[in-house]
Enzyme design. Structure first.
Site, PDB file in Angstrom:
ATOM      1  N   LYS A 224      46.909  57.302  39.393  1.00 55.42           N
ATOM      2  CA  LYS A 224      47.972  56.406  38.946  1.00 55.42           C
ATOM      3  C   LYS A 224      48.876  57.119  37.930  1.00 55.42           C
ATOM      4  O   LYS A 224      48.524  58.200  37.439  1.00 55.42           O
ATOM      5  CB  LYS A 224      47.342  55.140  38.350  1.00 55.42           C
ATOM      6  CG  LYS A 224      46.576  54.291  39.387  1.00 55.42           C
ATOM      7  CD  LYS A 224      45.926  53.084  38.697  1.00 55.42           C
ATOM      8  CE  LYS A 224      45.202  52.179  39.671  1.00 55.42           C
ATOM      9  NZ  LYS A 224      44.497  51.068  38.962  1.00 55.42           N
TER      10      LYS A 224
ATOM     11  N   TYR B 161      48.925  46.326  47.289  1.00 56.30           N
ATOM     12  CA  TYR B 161      48.059  45.396  46.561  1.00 56.30           C
ATOM     13  C   TYR B 161      48.083  44.007  47.180  1.00 56.30           C
ATOM     14  O   TYR B 161      47.972  43.008  46.475  1.00 56.30           O
ATOM     15  CB  TYR B 161      48.484  45.330  45.093  1.00 56.30           C
ATOM     16  CG  TYR B 161      48.021  46.519  44.281  1.00 56.30           C
ATOM     17  CD1 TYR B 161      46.674  46.847  44.188  1.00 56.30           C
ATOM     18  CD2 TYR B 161      48.916  47.311  43.569  1.00 56.30           C
ATOM     19  CE1 TYR B 161      46.231  47.922  43.447  1.00 56.30           C
ATOM     20  CE2 TYR B 161      48.480  48.401  42.815  1.00 56.30           C
ATOM     21  CZ  TYR B 161      47.140  48.691  42.760  1.00 56.30           C
ATOM     22  OH  TYR B 161      46.702  49.756  42.009  1.00 56.30           O
TER      23      TYR B 161
ATOM     24  N   ARG C  43      33.832  55.317  45.074  1.00 56.29           N
ATOM     25  CA  ARG C  43      33.856  54.165  44.157  1.00 56.29           C
ATOM     26  C   ARG C  43      32.890  54.388  42.987  1.00 56.29           C
ATOM     27  O   ARG C  43      33.203  54.079  41.847  1.00 56.29           O
ATOM     28  CB  ARG C  43      33.454  52.875  44.891  1.00 56.29           C
ATOM     29  CG  ARG C  43      34.460  52.426  45.925  1.00 56.29           C
ATOM     30  CD  ARG C  43      35.651  51.751  45.332  1.00 56.29           C
ATOM     31  NE  ARG C  43      35.341  50.471  44.732  1.00 56.29           N
ATOM     32  CZ  ARG C  43      36.263  49.665  44.226  1.00 56.29           C
ATOM     33  NH1 ARG C  43      37.543  50.010  44.224  1.00 56.29           N
ATOM     34  NH2 ARG C  43      35.931  48.511  43.689  1.00 56.29           N
TER      35      ARG C  43
ATOM     36  N   THR D  77      36.040  48.841  36.908  1.00 54.79           N
ATOM     37  CA  THR D  77      37.479  48.553  36.762  1.00 54.79           C
ATOM     38  C   THR D  77      37.962  48.701  35.321  1.00 54.79           C
ATOM     39  O   THR D  77      38.994  49.299  35.059  1.00 54.79           O
ATOM     40  CB  THR D  77      37.761  47.105  37.239  1.00 54.79           C
ATOM     41  OG1 THR D  77      37.294  46.984  38.581  1.00 54.79           O
ATOM     42  CG2 THR D  77      39.232  46.766  37.173  1.00 54.79           C
TER      43      THR D  77
ATOM     44  N   ARG E 192      36.644  57.039  35.191  1.00 54.58           N
ATOM     45  CA  ARG E 192      37.200  56.092  34.215  1.00 54.58           C
ATOM     46  C   ARG E 192      36.410  56.119  32.913  1.00 54.58           C
ATOM     47  O   ARG E 192      36.990  56.048  31.828  1.00 54.58           O
ATOM     48  CB  ARG E 192      37.195  54.673  34.814  1.00 54.58           C
ATOM     49  CG  ARG E 192      38.264  54.479  35.893  1.00 54.58           C
ATOM     50  CD  ARG E 192      38.065  53.198  36.645  1.00 54.58           C
ATOM     51  NE  ARG E 192      39.164  52.883  37.551  1.00 54.58           N
ATOM     52  CZ  ARG E 192      39.113  51.937  38.475  1.00 54.58           C
ATOM     53  NH1 ARG E 192      38.021  51.208  38.615  1.00 54.58           N
ATOM     54  NH2 ARG E 192      40.149  51.710  39.262  1.00 54.58           N
TER      55      ARG E 192
ATOM     56  N   ASN F  39      43.593  52.427  34.065  1.00 58.02           N
ATOM     57  CA  ASN F  39      42.289  52.969  34.469  1.00 58.02           C
ATOM     58  C   ASN F  39      42.415  54.188  35.390  1.00 58.02           C
ATOM     59  O   ASN F  39      41.495  54.497  36.133  1.00 58.02           O
ATOM     60  CB  ASN F  39      41.401  51.869  35.057  1.00 58.02           C
ATOM     61  CG  ASN F  39      42.047  51.178  36.250  1.00 58.02           C
ATOM     62  OD1 ASN F  39      43.059  51.628  36.750  1.00 58.02           O
ATOM     63  ND2 ASN F  39      41.440  50.097  36.701  1.00 58.02           N
TER      64      ASN F  39
ATOM     65  N   HIS G  45      42.890  54.727  41.540  1.00 55.63           N
ATOM     66  CA  HIS G  45      42.550  53.666  42.505  1.00 55.63           C
ATOM     67  C   HIS G  45      41.693  54.292  43.597  1.00 55.63           C
ATOM     68  O   HIS G  45      41.917  55.435  43.972  1.00 55.63           O
ATOM     69  CB  HIS G  45      43.832  53.093  43.131  1.00 55.63           C
ATOM     70  CG  HIS G  45      43.585  52.295  44.370  1.00 55.63           C
ATOM     71  ND1 HIS G  45      43.267  50.959  44.342  1.00 55.63           N
ATOM     72  CD2 HIS G  45      43.568  52.659  45.681  1.00 55.63           C
ATOM     73  CE1 HIS G  45      43.065  50.538  45.585  1.00 55.63           C
ATOM     74  NE2 HIS G  45      43.250  51.541  46.414  1.00 55.63           N
TER      75      HIS G  45
ATOM     76  N   GLU H 298      44.930  51.016  53.759  1.00 55.55           N
ATOM     77  CA  GLU H 298      45.621  51.849  52.764  1.00 55.55           C
ATOM     78  C   GLU H 298      45.979  53.233  53.319  1.00 55.55           C
ATOM     79  O   GLU H 298      47.064  53.747  53.048  1.00 55.55           O
ATOM     80  CB  GLU H 298      44.747  51.970  51.504  1.00 55.55           C
ATOM     81  CG  GLU H 298      44.625  50.624  50.778  1.00 55.55           C
ATOM     82  CD  GLU H 298      43.598  50.630  49.649  1.00 55.55           C
ATOM     83  OE1 GLU H 298      43.023  51.700  49.366  1.00 55.55           O
ATOM     84  OE2 GLU H 298      43.372  49.566  49.064  1.00 55.55           O
TER      85      GLU H 298
HETATM   86  P1  TYD Z   1      40.266  45.623  41.508  1.00 56.24           P
HETATM   87  O1  TYD Z   1      40.570  46.000  42.924  1.00 56.24           O
HETATM   88  O2  TYD Z   1      39.441  44.412  41.239  1.00 56.24           O
HETATM   89  O3  TYD Z   1      39.591  46.835  40.699  1.00 56.24           O
HETATM   90  P2  TYD Z   1      39.346  48.365  41.074  1.00 56.24           P
HETATM   91  O4  TYD Z   1      40.600  49.105  40.728  1.00 56.24           O
HETATM   92  O5  TYD Z   1      38.193  48.771  40.201  1.00 56.24           O
HETATM   93  O6  TYD Z   1      39.052  48.388  42.546  1.00 56.24           O
HETATM   94  O7  TYD Z   1      41.653  45.425  40.758  1.00 56.24           O
HETATM   95  C1  TYD Z   1      42.700  46.301  41.007  1.00 56.24           C
HETATM   96  C2  TYD Z   1      43.380  46.639  39.719  1.00 56.24           C
HETATM   97  O8  TYD Z   1      43.911  45.456  39.119  1.00 56.24           O
HETATM   98  C3  TYD Z   1      42.503  47.266  38.670  1.00 56.24           C
HETATM   99  O9  TYD Z   1      42.375  48.647  38.840  1.00 56.24           O
HETATM  100  C4  TYD Z   1      43.213  46.909  37.402  1.00 56.24           C
HETATM  101  C5  TYD Z   1      43.940  45.632  37.710  1.00 56.24           C
HETATM  102  N1  TYD Z   1      43.335  44.466  37.072  1.00 56.24           N
HETATM  103  C6  TYD Z   1      43.827  44.042  35.868  1.00 56.24           C
HETATM  104  O10 TYD Z   1      44.759  44.660  35.328  1.00 56.24           O
HETATM  105  N2  TYD Z   1      43.258  42.961  35.257  1.00 56.24           N
HETATM  106  C7  TYD Z   1      42.217  42.291  35.828  1.00 56.24           C
HETATM  107  O11 TYD Z   1      41.728  41.290  35.232  1.00 56.24           O
HETATM  108  C8  TYD Z   1      41.711  42.742  37.088  1.00 56.24           C
HETATM  109  C9  TYD Z   1      40.541  42.029  37.713  1.00 56.24           C
HETATM  110  C10 TYD Z   1      42.291  43.830  37.683  1.00 56.24           C
END
Ligand code: TYD
Length: 162
Positions: free
Chosen positions: A10, A50, A89, A95, A106, A126, A129, A140
Site C-alpha cells: 500500500k 474493495y 495471510r 489487520t 504488519r 497496515n 493487502h 483480485e
Molecule cells: P479486512 O479485509 O478485514 O482486513 P485485512 O486487510 O487484514 O484482510 O479489511 C480490509 C482493510 O480495511 C484493512 O486492511 C484495513 C481496513 N479496515 C479499517 O480501516 N478499519 C476496520 O475497522 C476494518 C475492519 C478494516
C-alpha cells in the site's frame, strides 16, 4: 495445492521504502513472483478492489480505505506457491498492526492500533493487502493483471524440492 494470490504494498509501504524488505520475505519463503506492477488507484478501481468491504463493513471504513489506497502508487504482486493464499495471510499478520504478532510484516513494521486510529480519525496504515481466500484471489488477480502480465518460469530452488 499450488495457488496464486494477490499482494498490494500500500502507499505507506512504498513511501516508507519497505518494498525490498517485504518482497524478500516472500522470496525467502519460497513464493514465486509471477507478476508485478506499480500503479495509482482511482476511485472506481478502489471500489472494484474493495467491493466486499462495502458490503461487509460500513461506508466510513470503505471511504477511509479508498482514500488510503489512493494516497500514492501501490505495488501489485502476484505470488505463486503451495498453499500460497493462507501462507501469505499468516506472513502478513492481523489487520490491526498493534495486534499483529512480531515476525509478521504488519507486526514488525507498523504499530497503529484500532483505538488510536478511531480516536484520531486516522487510517489503519497496515502496509500491505493480501487476498483473503480463493474467491478473493481469483477476483483480485483478474482485476489487476491480464493473462499476458503473469509469467511462467522455474526458480532454481524448485530443482531441490523434488
Ligand atoms: P479486512 O479485509 O478485514 O482486513 P485485512 O486487510 O487484514 O484482510 O479489511 C480490509 C482493510 O480495511 C484493512 O486492511 C484495513 C481496513 N479496515 C479499517 O480501516 N478499519 C476496520 O475497522 C476494518 C475492519 C478494516
Amino acid at each position: 495445492m499450488i495457488e496464486q494470490t494477490l499482494i498490494l504494498i500500500k502507499p505507506d509501504g512504498v513511501q516508507r521504502a519497505l518494498i525490498g524488505k517485504i518482497l524478500s520475505r516472500f522470496e525467502d519463503a519460497g513464493l514465486k513472483i509471477i507478476g508485478m506492477k506499480m500503479q495509482w488507484v482511482d476511485e472506481e478501481f478502489a471500489e472494484k478492489h474493495y467491493k466486499d468491504i462495502k458490503e461487509r463493513y460500513d461506508e466510513k471504513i470503505f471511504n477511509n480505505l479508498s482514500e488510503y489506497i489512493r494516497e500514492g502508487p501501490v505495488l501489485a504482486i502476484v505470488l505463486e506457491g503451495v498453499s500460497a493464499i493462507p501462507i501469505v495471510r499468516k506472513m502478513v499478520g492481523s489487520t490491526y498492526p498493534s495486534e499483529a504478532q512480531p515476525g509478521t510484516i504488519r507486526g514488525d513494521y507498523s504499530h497503529i492500533s484500532k483505538e488510536h486510529a478511531n480516536k484520531h480519525n486516522k487510517k489503519v496504515g497496515n502496509l500491505i493487502h493480501a487476498s483473503a481466500d480463493e474467491k478473493d484471489a481469483k477476483h483480485e488477480i483478474n482485476l489487476w493483471f491480464t493473462k499476458e502480465e503473469l509469467h511462467t518460469y522455474t526458480r532454481t530452488d524448485e530443482f531441490h524440492l523434488v
